[in-house]
Write an enzyme that holds these catalytic residues in place. Structure first.
Site, PDB file in Angstrom:
ATOM      1  CG  HIS A 124      -3.410  -5.369   2.611  1.00  0.00           C
ATOM      2  ND1 HIS A 124      -2.935  -4.416   1.735  1.00  0.00           N
ATOM      3  CD2 HIS A 124      -3.565  -6.503   1.889  1.00  0.00           C
ATOM      4  CE1 HIS A 124      -2.805  -4.950   0.540  1.00  0.00           C
ATOM      5  NE2 HIS A 124      -3.181  -6.221   0.604  1.00  0.00           N
ATOM      6  CG  ASP A 181      -1.827  -1.244   1.219  1.00  0.00           C
ATOM      7  OD1 ASP A 181      -2.354  -1.584   0.155  1.00  0.00           O
ATOM      8  OD2 ASP A 181      -1.962  -1.889   2.278  1.00  0.00           O
TER       9      ASP A 181
HETATM   10  N1  NAD Z   1      -0.321  -8.498   1.665  1.00  0.00           N
HETATM   11  C1  NAD Z   1      -0.424  -8.100   0.427  1.00  0.00           C
HETATM   12  O1  NAD Z   1      -0.289  -6.906   0.129  1.00  0.00           O
HETATM   13  C2  NAD Z   1      -0.675  -9.089  -0.683  1.00  0.00           C
HETATM   14  C3  NAD Z   1      -0.429  -8.729  -2.004  1.00  0.00           C
HETATM   15  C4  NAD Z   1      -0.639  -9.673  -3.011  1.00  0.00           C
HETATM   16  C5  NAD Z   1      -1.099 -10.944  -2.679  1.00  0.00           C
HETATM   17  N2  NAD Z   1      -1.337 -11.256  -1.385  1.00  0.00           N
HETATM   18  C6  NAD Z   1      -1.778 -12.598  -0.999  1.00  0.00           C
HETATM   19  O2  NAD Z   1      -0.674 -13.497  -1.051  1.00  0.00           O
HETATM   20  C7  NAD Z   1      -1.158 -14.837  -1.216  1.00  0.00           C
HETATM   21  C8  NAD Z   1      -0.367 -15.558  -2.289  1.00  0.00           C
HETATM   22  O3  NAD Z   1      -0.581 -14.972  -3.541  1.00  0.00           O
HETATM   23  P1  NAD Z   1       0.128 -15.549  -4.869  1.00  0.00           P
HETATM   24  O4  NAD Z   1      -0.281 -14.675  -5.979  1.00  0.00           O
HETATM   25  O5  NAD Z   1       1.555 -15.814  -4.621  1.00  0.00           O
HETATM   26  O6  NAD Z   1      -0.639 -16.956  -5.005  1.00  0.00           O
HETATM   27  P2  NAD Z   1      -0.143 -18.267  -5.772  1.00  0.00           P
HETATM   28  O7  NAD Z   1      -1.314 -19.179  -5.879  1.00  0.00           O
HETATM   29  O8  NAD Z   1       0.566 -17.894  -7.029  1.00  0.00           O
HETATM   30  O9  NAD Z   1       0.938 -18.881  -4.790  1.00  0.00           O
HETATM   31  C9  NAD Z   1       0.600 -19.359  -3.532  1.00  0.00           C
HETATM   32  C10 NAD Z   1       1.551 -20.470  -3.179  1.00  0.00           C
HETATM   33  O10 NAD Z   1       1.166 -20.943  -1.899  1.00  0.00           O
HETATM   34  C11 NAD Z   1       1.361 -22.346  -1.926  1.00  0.00           C
HETATM   35  N3  NAD Z   1       0.619 -22.991  -0.856  1.00  0.00           N
HETATM   36  C12 NAD Z   1      -0.690 -23.343  -0.810  1.00  0.00           C
HETATM   37  N4  NAD Z   1      -0.971 -23.961   0.343  1.00  0.00           N
HETATM   38  C13 NAD Z   1       0.193 -23.978   1.045  1.00  0.00           C
HETATM   39  C14 NAD Z   1       0.565 -24.490   2.306  1.00  0.00           C
HETATM   40  N5  NAD Z   1      -0.327 -25.109   3.095  1.00  0.00           N
HETATM   41  N6  NAD Z   1       1.834 -24.334   2.715  1.00  0.00           N
HETATM   42  C15 NAD Z   1       2.740 -23.705   1.912  1.00  0.00           C
HETATM   43  N7  NAD Z   1       2.450 -23.216   0.712  1.00  0.00           N
HETATM   44  C16 NAD Z   1       1.199 -23.368   0.281  1.00  0.00           C
HETATM   45  C17 NAD Z   1       0.902 -22.777  -3.295  1.00  0.00           C
HETATM   46  O11 NAD Z   1       1.410 -24.063  -3.635  1.00  0.00           O
HETATM   47  C18 NAD Z   1       1.499 -21.666  -4.148  1.00  0.00           C
HETATM   48  O12 NAD Z   1       2.787 -21.977  -4.608  1.00  0.00           O
HETATM   49  C19 NAD Z   1      -2.647 -14.696  -1.507  1.00  0.00           C
HETATM   50  O13 NAD Z   1      -3.391 -14.957  -0.351  1.00  0.00           O
HETATM   51  C20 NAD Z   1      -2.795 -13.236  -1.902  1.00  0.00           C
HETATM   52  O14 NAD Z   1      -4.083 -12.732  -1.681  1.00  0.00           O
HETATM   53  C21 NAD Z   1      -1.132 -10.348  -0.385  1.00  0.00           C
HETATM   54  O1  LMR Z   2      -5.776  -7.467  -3.975  1.00  0.00           O
HETATM   55  C1  LMR Z   2      -5.415  -8.597  -3.649  1.00  0.00           C
HETATM   56  O2  LMR Z   2      -6.215  -9.539  -3.548  1.00  0.00           O
HETATM   57  C2  LMR Z   2      -3.976  -8.864  -3.413  1.00  0.00           C
HETATM   58  C3  LMR Z   2      -3.313  -7.851  -2.531  1.00  0.00           C
HETATM   59  O3  LMR Z   2      -3.933  -7.746  -1.289  1.00  0.00           O
HETATM   60  C4  LMR Z   2      -3.147  -6.519  -3.171  1.00  0.00           C
HETATM   61  O4  LMR Z   2      -3.397  -5.510  -2.519  1.00  0.00           O
HETATM   62  O5  LMR Z   2      -2.729  -6.477  -4.339  1.00  0.00           O
END
Ligand code: NAD
Ligand code: LMR
Length: 336
Positions: free
Chosen positions: A200, A173
């Site tokens: 967030h 953010d």
């Molecule tokens: N905080 C933030 O600002 C922010 C920003 C973007 C995404 N996110 C979040 O981050 C998370 C991941 O996003 P992504 O795009 O990398 O998803 P993705 O699906 O590409 O990757 C997620 C990974 O987690 C793994 N996984 C699933 N279950 C698991 C477990 N029990 N133990 C270990 N690994 C496991 C999967 O195998 C995969 O490789 C999502 O929840 C998304 O919403 C948060």
């Molecule tokens: O928006 C989402 O679901 C992923 C992450 O929290 C973001 O802000 O990009």
């Protein structure tokens, strides 16, 4: 006996084992094979403070680790796959970064991810409690507002919770606010300083534009449009990716920056400041993001609420009930 041990360690090149270590930190990435996990691990592989990079996921980590291990930086990389290897990936870790779990698709809220991701955070937190209870833990997994309280409750139940060591990563953010303001003002985004506080998701994301340096120039309409853009920036990416997930590259950048700041703090660097979602008594919400000073034990000082104007005070009023609801959901889940 003590003298003998000291002499032996000195011979092995361990000069002062009572001091905290320097430039020698183990970082574990849980979810390392995912859309965020892979580029995040790539960036961490380039951090000179990291000596050991442990990549944990339920799929693909042997390949990701083999690939990264050919990069000519000092850190050693190891892959861990499947629940039975989670503990080994965490043993001795100084910092654990967690992007494990499912991302949004168009039409979903972050809260819609709760059913799958809450259990993932519970299980990883249980293993952290057993294997690296002193680690600094940075949760990226959504819904961050709820996942952090889940981890706190699990660590509490295990008797190892330290609120100074648990962080929800809201850095993206701040990164977005800097990018949007920098481009709007025609200045280098790296020069922009702005606190983004709260949580967030949607209305809980509160960019404090009145405190932006350089000052954001715009009438109230422009301020409100920019505020909403920052609050909805995640959804902007989800829509643009059209079913292929949410922000990964910008999140990897933001996650590497936040983990890097945790490591700088551990390493004794002064004035390391980041906004992050932590246990807090600054507002009625028991978890809340404000600017924090990071140090050798994680959260060193909470700098509290920045000065808010009337518009931002209204945004805060809207954020608190939503945050309280999100937090309670996490507490209830962990104690069910
Ligand atoms: N905080 C933030 O600002 C922010 C920003 C973007 C995404 N996110 C979040 O981050 C998370 C991941 O996003 P992504 O795009 O990398 O998803 P993705 O699906 O590409 O990757 C997620 C990974 O987690 C793994 N996984 C699933 N279950 C698991 C477990 N029990 N133990 C270990 N690994 C496991 C999967 O195998 C995969 O490789 C999502 O929840 C998304 O919403 C948060
Ligand atoms: O928006 C989402 O679901 C992923 C992450 O929290 C973001 O802000 O990009």
């Amino acid at each position: 006996m003590f003298k003998q041990v000291t002499k032996q360690l000195a011979l092995q090149g361990v000069r002062n084992f009572s001091c905290s270590k320097q430039n020698n930190y183990k970082v574990t990435v849980c979810g390392a094979a995912g859309g965020i996990g892979q580029p995040l691990s790539l960036l961490l592989k380039q951090n000179p403070l990291v000596s050991d990079l442990a990549l944990y996921d339920i799929v693909h980590t042997p390949g990701v680790a083999a690939d990264l291990s050919h990069i000519d930086t000092q850190s050693k990389t190891a892959g861990f796959i499947g629940a039975e290897q989670l503990g080994d990936s965490l043993k001795g870790s100084d910092v654990v970064v967690i992007p494990a779990g499912v991302p949004r698709k168009p039409g979903m809220t972050r809260d819609d991810l709760f059913n799958v991701n809450a259990g993932i955070i519970r299980d990883i937190s249980n293993s952290i409690a057993k294997n690296c209870p002193k680690a600094l833990v940075a949760i990226i997994t959504n819904p961050v507002n709820t996942c952090v309280p889940i981890a706190a409750e699990i660590l509490k139940k295990a008797g190892v919770y330290d609120p100074k060591r648990l962080f929800g990563v809201s850095t993206l953010d701040v990164v977005r606010a800097r990018a949007f303001i920098g481009h709007a003002l025609g200045v280098d985004p790296q020069q922009v300083q702005i606190p983004v506080i709260g949580g967030h998701s949607g209305v809980t994301i509160l960019p404090v534009l009145s405190q932006s340096q350089p000052q954001f120039k715009g009438n109230q309409d422009a301020i409100e449009k920019l505020t909403v853009r920052i609050q909805e920036a995640g959804t902007e990416v989800v829509k643009a990716k059209a079913g292929a997930g949410s922000a990964t590259l910008s999140m990897a950048y933001a996650g590497a920056r936040f983990a890097g700041s945790l490591l700088k703090g551990l390493n004794g660097e002064k004035n390391v400041i980041e906004c992050s979602y932590v246990q807090s008594n600054i507002t009625e919400a028991t978890f809340f993001s404000t600017p924090l000073v990071l140090g050798k034990n994680g959260l060193q000082e909470n700098l509290g609420l920045p000065k808010l104007n009337d518009y931002e005070k209204k945004l805060l009023e809207a954020a608190i009930p939503e945050l309280k609801k999100n937090i309670q959901k996490g507490i209830d889940f962990a104690n069910a």
